[in-house]
Design a protein around this motif. Sequence first.
Motif: not given
Length: 328
Positions: A299-305, A310-312
Amino acid sequence: MAVIKCAIQLNIPDTVDLKTPITLSQLCTTLKCDPCFLYRIMRFLTHRNIFKQIRIPSSEESDPLYAYAHTPLSRLLMKQGEQSMAALLLLESSPVMLAPWQNLSERVVAEGRASFEKAHGKDVWSYAEENAEHSQLINEAMACDARRTVRVMLEECKEAFEGVTSVVDVGGGNGTAMTLLRKACPWITCINFDTPHVIAAAPNSSHAIQHVPGDMFLAVPKADAAFLMWVLHDWGDEECIQILKTCKEAIPHKNGRVIIAEAVIEEEGFKDKLKDVGLMLDMVMMAHTNIGKERTLKEWEYLITQAGFSTFTLKNINSLKSIIIAFP
């Protein structure tokens, strides 16, 4: 929770000496408490291993003397010190924050109403804006949490601030996090950014912290890094994406970063000793916010994307929170 609140309000943790155990009689005299009732409070707290009871050598074997001493848990209840969690516990046990729990079912049913709004007629942020005393409770609670988190971050995740000369704390409350960062890293320009009523009540800093009022949904002050600690879990996905976008606009494309300090709830089957705490915090979000929640890594990856990063990177530290660093 009620007994812990009682202990903090009576000042029991700060009265028990850190080195020398204190007897019930001494505790009663100092605190001006009824010995029968205070004994029952301490009996419960020692049974739960919040304090410990130590037998003191006495010539009267038939009537042994006992004294109370601190444990790692009781030290967290002291009002002073970087380990203190007293302010957070007093916030969560306050009548304002307890009332929404009575309306949790209102949140869960289809087309239900937010629990906090059901209890108080407005969301938690509008309530705090109109009630200075409750706003102060929130700021003090977040400050005690910041003292613990920032210390651990500086010890275990130094890379978050490498090459950074300026940081803006988005939703930074009374500026505790930035004050600590500035003391540890005096070369970093620190900006504490929050809503106008919060900034108006923020104390003057002796460490050159800039207090800036504003709206994080519209714009964030420019800095090399934007710092978000326990902010995004208060909001739904759309709101989080908007906050992250404004943070992205505030940092340089080259070497800029957004540092997120939040819990990461792992998926089923992953053994995490703090998962139970994270899931409890998710229930707190359901009771106290309109659309906030704790999130999994996916879910965090979805928000950041979705916010255009570009990356985290993700780093687990000795805390309920993990550190997520998102790069443009």
